[in-house]
Design a protein around this motif. Structure first.
Motif, mmCIF file in Angstrom:
data_model
loop_
_atom_site.group_PDB
_atom_site.id
_atom_site.type_symbol
_atom_site.label_atom_id
_atom_site.label_comp_id
_atom_site.label_asym_id
_atom_site.label_seq_id
_atom_site.Cartn_x
_atom_site.Cartn_y
_atom_site.Cartn_z
ATOM 1 N N THR A 1 -9.657 5.200 0.155
ATOM 2 C CA THR A 1 -9.523 3.837 0.658
ATOM 3 C C THR A 1 -8.184 3.735 1.386
ATOM 4 O OG1 THR A 1 -8.404 3.032 -1.327
ATOM 5 C CG2 THR A 1 -10.825 3.003 -1.333
ATOM 6 N N PRO A 2 -8.012 2.735 2.267
ATOM 7 C CA PRO A 2 -6.712 2.589 2.932
ATOM 8 C C PRO A 2 -5.539 2.476 1.955
ATOM 9 C CG PRO A 2 -8.357 1.279 4.072
ATOM 10 C CD PRO A 2 -9.032 1.824 2.841
ATOM 11 N N ILE A 3 -5.743 1.769 0.853
ATOM 12 C CA ILE A 3 -4.670 1.635 -0.135
ATOM 13 C C ILE A 3 -4.349 2.989 -0.768
ATOM 14 C CG2 ILE A 3 -4.132 0.687 -2.407
ATOM 15 C CD1 ILE A 3 -3.674 -1.273 -0.143
ATOM 16 N N ASP A 4 -5.378 3.787 -1.059
ATOM 17 C CA ASP A 4 -5.138 5.130 -1.616
ATOM 18 C C ASP A 4 -4.383 5.996 -0.615
ATOM 19 O OD1 ASP A 4 -6.359 4.540 -3.992
ATOM 20 O OD2 ASP A 4 -8.331 5.283 -3.380
ATOM 21 N N ARG A 5 -4.669 5.837 0.673
ATOM 22 C CA ARG A 5 -3.960 6.634 1.680
ATOM 23 C C ARG A 5 -2.481 6.278 1.715
ATOM 24 N NH1 ARG A 5 -5.444 9.156 6.702
ATOM 25 N NH2 ARG A 5 -4.471 11.195 6.515
ATOM 26 N N LEU A 6 -2.162 5.017 1.471
ATOM 27 C CA LEU A 6 -0.756 4.621 1.424
ATOM 28 C C LEU A 6 -0.048 5.250 0.229
ATOM 29 C CD1 LEU A 6 -0.796 0.826 2.360
ATOM 30 C CD2 LEU A 6 -0.148 2.755 3.789
ATOM 31 N N ARG A 7 -0.767 5.382 -0.899
ATOM 32 C CA ARG A 7 -0.154 5.964 -2.086
ATOM 33 C C ARG A 7 0.268 7.409 -1.852
ATOM 34 N NH1 ARG A 7 -4.487 3.075 -5.035
ATOM 35 N NH2 ARG A 7 -3.539 1.317 -6.128
ATOM 36 N N VAL A 8 -0.424 8.108 -0.959
ATOM 37 C CA VAL A 8 -0.058 9.492 -0.648
ATOM 38 C C VAL A 8 1.364 9.539 -0.111
ATOM 39 C CG1 VAL A 8 -0.606 11.456 0.828
ATOM 40 C CG2 VAL A 8 -2.451 10.151 -0.242
ATOM 41 N N HIS A 9 1.781 8.477 0.593
ATOM 42 C CA HIS A 9 3.134 8.429 1.146
ATOM 43 C C HIS A 9 4.133 7.733 0.213
ATOM 44 C CE1 HIS A 9 2.335 9.908 5.291
ATOM 45 N NE2 HIS A 9 1.120 9.545 4.987
ATOM 46 N N ASN A 10 3.684 7.514 -1.048
ATOM 47 C CA ASN A 10 4.542 6.899 -2.062
ATOM 48 C C ASN A 10 5.022 5.508 -1.658
ATOM 49 O OD1 ASN A 10 4.427 9.194 -3.765
ATOM 50 N ND2 ASN A 10 5.993 10.196 -2.515
ATOM 51 N N LEU A 11 4.167 4.772 -0.944
ATOM 52 C CA LEU A 11 4.512 3.414 -0.574
ATOM 53 C C LEU A 11 4.004 2.454 -1.643
ATOM 54 C CD1 LEU A 11 3.686 3.380 3.233
ATOM 55 C CD2 LEU A 11 5.901 3.708 2.145
ATOM 56 N N PRO A 12 4.753 1.408 -1.971
ATOM 57 C CA PRO A 12 4.266 0.448 -2.961
ATOM 58 C C PRO A 12 3.008 -0.241 -2.453
ATOM 59 C CG PRO A 12 6.258 -0.356 -1.894
ATOM 60 C CD PRO A 12 6.082 1.061 -1.445
ATOM 61 N N VAL A 13 2.112 -0.558 -3.394
ATOM 62 C CA VAL A 13 0.808 -1.111 -3.036
ATOM 63 C C VAL A 13 0.679 -2.519 -3.602
ATOM 64 C CG1 VAL A 13 -1.663 -0.894 -3.411
ATOM 65 C CG2 VAL A 13 -0.326 1.123 -2.849
ATOM 66 N N LYS A 14 0.256 -3.435 -2.760
ATOM 67 C CA LYS A 14 0.007 -4.799 -3.186
ATOM 68 C C LYS A 14 -1.488 -4.951 -3.457
ATOM 69 C CE LYS A 14 0.626 -9.611 -1.764
ATOM 70 N NZ LYS A 14 1.075 -10.516 -0.678
ATOM 71 N N ASN A 15 -1.857 -5.317 -4.694
ATOM 72 C CA ASN A 15 -3.264 -5.337 -5.086
ATOM 73 C C ASN A 15 -3.915 -6.705 -4.942
ATOM 74 O OD1 ASN A 15 -3.489 -2.598 -5.904
ATOM 75 N ND2 ASN A 15 -2.297 -3.102 -7.738
ATOM 76 N N SER A 16 -3.173 -7.711 -4.647
ATOM 77 C CA SER A 16 -3.761 -9.049 -4.542
ATOM 78 C C SER A 16 -4.481 -9.217 -3.200
ATOM 79 C CB SER A 16 -2.681 -10.102 -4.681
ATOM 80 O OG SER A 16 -1.700 -9.968 -3.688
#
Length: 325
Positions: free
Chosen positions: A310-325
């Motif tokens: 998912t796009p959010i999972d792709r951001l996690r690869v770069h160790n970026l904080p994720v907003k879940n709301s």
């Protein structure tokens, strides 16, 4: 593929088997002559005794029984989802809670064509030239920005779901017009920010970009470049001021929407999975579900272009904080 006269192809096996069965050679002598093991020589000799020359051909390795094979009813459900929704194996697997490899095996067994080989309008197989793909290395390197005009649904429902007769009758009562969907899609992660607005004027586009930039900032994405088409709102000084000096503005080649391909693909997904995925009886009813669908797209929907993440999972690869709301 080896040639037909090579050792231990059907012709070589036949010669080995005849040496043993008809000429009386021992297994050891035949194995030495044909450069194989005694067990292999015995195997082909035994097969020749039972089936003759035809037994020298390769046999299918498919088992006689497959007790753990997927039930026919579930296979038909996979084919139905593929045919009606035109989803790839990753989405079908997530929807039916099956392993992706199982879904792929069923699609191969039923000889279903690949999605890239299907015409989107008719669903019939077509031949297409392979498109060149590109992807920027990090989030924020390029943001695709675009506007999609979407016909409003008259009260009571539109012609796409209810037919021309009823849909045109509803249109005549109140008129229809368009909704303007402003998009901003990150090239690397496919993270999307979008709003349904009333027009495509420069003031609206500039204000939208301000909110989109803030959205990407909440995910610690620093925007470096923005890619738009040559619409008048994007050529305005007001939009240039909204971008600022730290963001490069690039424009697509005229009459070449493929250059902005990531957001065009987002538009197609939006049409298939939200705008016309179900029957809405008013434009307000459809608009009320948009942000929920957008959350699903960003947080839960696997994307084949980013290895089923998912796009959010792709951001996690770069160790970026994720907003879940």
């Amino acid at each position: 593929m080896v040639h037909a006269n090579a050792c231990l192809t059907p012709k070589g096996r036949l010669r080995l088997a005849r040496c043993v069965v008809e000429d009386g050679w021992t297994y050891a002598r035949a194995a030495e002559r044909f450069q194989c093991s005694s067990a292999t020589a015995k195997k082909w000799a035994d097969r020749y005794r039972v089936g003759g020359q035809e037994a020298m051909n390769d046999q299918s390795s498919r088992p006689h029984r497959s007790p753990r094979q997927l039930a026919r009813r579930r296979e038909r459900r996979i084919i139905k989802v593929r045919f009606t929704r035109r989803w790839g194996p990753h989405r079908i697997a997530a929807h039916l809670r099956l392993p992706r490899s199982t879904v792929e095996a069923v699609l191969r067994r039923y000889r279903m064509p690949l999605l890239r080989d299907l015409d989107q309008a008719s669903g019939l197989p077509v031949r297409r030239a392979k498109a060149r793909r590109y992807e920027h290395a990090a989030p924020g390197d390029l943001i695709h920005v675009d506007i999609k005009k979407l016909g409003r649904i008259p009260d009571g429902g539109g012609h796409r779901k209810l037919g021309r007769t009823i849909g045109n009758r509803h249109n005549k009562k109140q008129g229809r017009g368009y909704a303007y969907l402003h998009h901003a899609v990150d090239d690397h992660s496919r993270l999307a920010y979008s709003e349904i607005l009333t027009d495509e004027r420069k003031e609206t586009a500039s204000a939208f970009w301000g909110r989109a930039k803030a959205f990407f900032g909440e995910h610690d994405i620093v925007v470096k470049r923005v890619l738009t088409d040559n619409g008048s709102c994007y050529r305005s000084k007001l939009f240039a001021e909204a971008l600022g000096d730290d963001i490069a503005h690039k424009k697509t080649r005229p009459y070449r929407p493929q250059t902005n391909g990531k957001v065009e693909r987002f538009n197609r997904t939006l049409n298939q999975e939200w705008a016309y995925a179900q029957t809405y009886f008013s434009d307000e009813a459809r608009a009320a579900t948009y942000q929920s669908w957008l959350h699903h797209y960003n947080h839960h929907r696997p994307h084949t272009g980013i290895k089923s993440k998912t796009p959010i999972d792709r951001l996690r690869v770069h160790n970026l904080p994720v907003k879940n709301s």
